[in-house]
Every structure is written in structure tokens, then in C-alpha cells.
Design a protein around this motif. Structure first.
Motif, PDB file in Angstrom:
ATOM      1  N   PRO A 243       0.781  -1.240   0.000  1.00 47.83           N
ATOM      2  CA  PRO A 243       0.000   0.000   0.000  1.00 47.83           C
ATOM      3  C   PRO A 243       0.816   1.294   0.000  1.00 47.83           C
ATOM      4  O   PRO A 243       0.282   2.345   0.266  1.00 47.83           O
ATOM      5  N   VAL A 244       2.107   1.227  -0.294  1.00 58.66           N
ATOM      6  CA  VAL A 244       2.939   2.425  -0.391  1.00 58.66           C
ATOM      7  C   VAL A 244       3.589   2.453  -1.766  1.00 58.66           C
ATOM      8  O   VAL A 244       3.749   1.409  -2.404  1.00 58.66           O
ATOM      9  N   GLN A 245       3.984   3.648  -2.195  1.00 61.34           N
ATOM     10  CA  GLN A 245       4.665   3.755  -3.478  1.00 61.34           C
ATOM     11  C   GLN A 245       6.123   3.346  -3.294  1.00 61.34           C
ATOM     12  O   GLN A 245       6.830   3.894  -2.458  1.00 61.34           O
ATOM     13  N   LEU A 246       6.550   2.378  -4.047  1.00 63.42           N
ATOM     14  CA  LEU A 246       7.923   1.889  -3.973  1.00 63.42           C
ATOM     15  C   LEU A 246       8.627   2.228  -5.278  1.00 63.42           C
ATOM     16  O   LEU A 246       8.393   1.605  -6.305  1.00 63.42           O
ATOM     17  N   VAL A 247       9.481   3.251  -5.196  1.00 67.27           N
ATOM     18  CA  VAL A 247      10.214   3.691  -6.379  1.00 67.27           C
ATOM     19  C   VAL A 247      11.426   2.788  -6.588  1.00 67.27           C
ATOM     20  O   VAL A 247      11.578   1.754  -5.928  1.00 67.27           O
ATOM     21  N   CYS A 248      12.306   3.182  -7.453  1.00 67.34           N
ATOM     22  CA  CYS A 248      13.395   2.310  -7.890  1.00 67.34           C
ATOM     23  C   CYS A 248      14.379   1.914  -6.791  1.00 67.34           C
ATOM     24  O   CYS A 248      14.819   0.762  -6.753  1.00 67.34           O
TER      25      CYS A 248
END
Length: 150
Positions: free
Chosen positions: A82-87
Motif C-alpha cells: 500500500p505504499v509507493q515503492l520507487v526504484c
């Protein structure tokens, strides 16, 4: 996607795939928290030394299938959390999973120029055994600054 539908898909997976998904979710969460609470130089000390982009040392004898499975698990888990996981959290989680299995990998750091904003955008990606584990296809457009490896 509804929770019930996700649960049915999860139950339909093999035990190996289920455990990979759960492990990927765990390491993605750890990497995300580390990115929030720990400065990058401290994280970098744990993933190895910084090498110049031309220093390529891959071991083709390692298991490419495991690297592909980890790539799949990182991608699926990152989409479901449920969180944005960038590179960067994805790259750190993939590196940790590969490292735990004794597979040599590289965490690449690079940048690309955003022509609309005239700014640089940083990017992190991982490869192992000739497999593009995380951060692709964006990595193909980046200029590599260097990579971390042990």
C-alpha cells in the motif's frame, strides 16, 4: 482488484512463489523504511563498493532462474503493497534477496535528463547473471554513474 480475488490468486501459486512474494514484500518494506530513516551513504556501505560503470564482472554460472523469480516477486509485491515503492527500495530489496542466496549482483545508479523540466532524474536498477532484475526498461535511458558490488 478485490482482496478476495487477490487471495484466490495467491492461493493458486506454488509454495515457492508464495514464499518469494512474502519475502519480497518484507524486504521492500525494510528498504522503504531504510530510505526514509537512514542516509544513503550508510546504506551504500552495506551493499558494497562503488565501481566505475565500465567495471563489468558478471558470473554467468550463477542461477539465472532464481534471478528471474526474484525479479517477478519484487515486481508483484511492489504493486500490491500500500505504499509507493520507487526504484531504490526495489533495487535494495532485490539486492538483499539475491545476496541471501549467494548470487552476485550489481546495484546501478544513474541519471537521465528530463527535457521538459531541465533537471536530472536519478534512477537505480539491479542486474544479476545477465538478468535485468529491477529498474528496467528505464535503465536503458539512463547514463550510469556507477554501481555497487561486493
Amino acid at each position: 482488484m478485490s482482496i478476495l480475488r487477490l487471495w484466490r490468486k495467491f492461493r493458486g501459486l506454488s509454495w515457492r512463489r508464495r514464499s518469494l512474494l512474502l519475502e519480497a514484500a518484507f524486504w521492500l518494506t525494510v528498504a522503504r523504511l531504510a530510505g526514509v530513516f537512514v542516509c544513503f551513504p550508510r546504506i551504500a556501505r552495506h551493499i558494497g563498493c562503488l565501481h566505475a560503470p565500465a567495471d563489468l564482472r558478471a558470473d554467468p554460472s550463477q542461477d539465472r532462474t532464481v534471478a528471474r523469480e526474484i525479479s517477478w516477486a519484487i515486481d508483484r509485491s511492489a504493486r500490491l503493497l500500500p505504499v509507493q515503492l520507487v526504484c531504490l527500495p526495489r533495487a535494495l530489496a532485490a539486492w538483499q534477496m539475491l545476496h541471501l542466496r549467494g548470487i552476485w549482483s550489481r546495484v546501478h545508479c544513474g541519471a537521465l535528463r528530463d527535457p521538459e523540466r531541465a533537471t536530472l532524474t536519478t534512477h537505480a536498477w539491479v542486474d544479476a547473471c545477465g538478468v535485468e532484475v529491477t529498474g528496467y526498461p528505464e535503465a536503458h535511458h539512463c547514463v550510469e554513474i556507477g554501481f555497487f558490488a561486493q
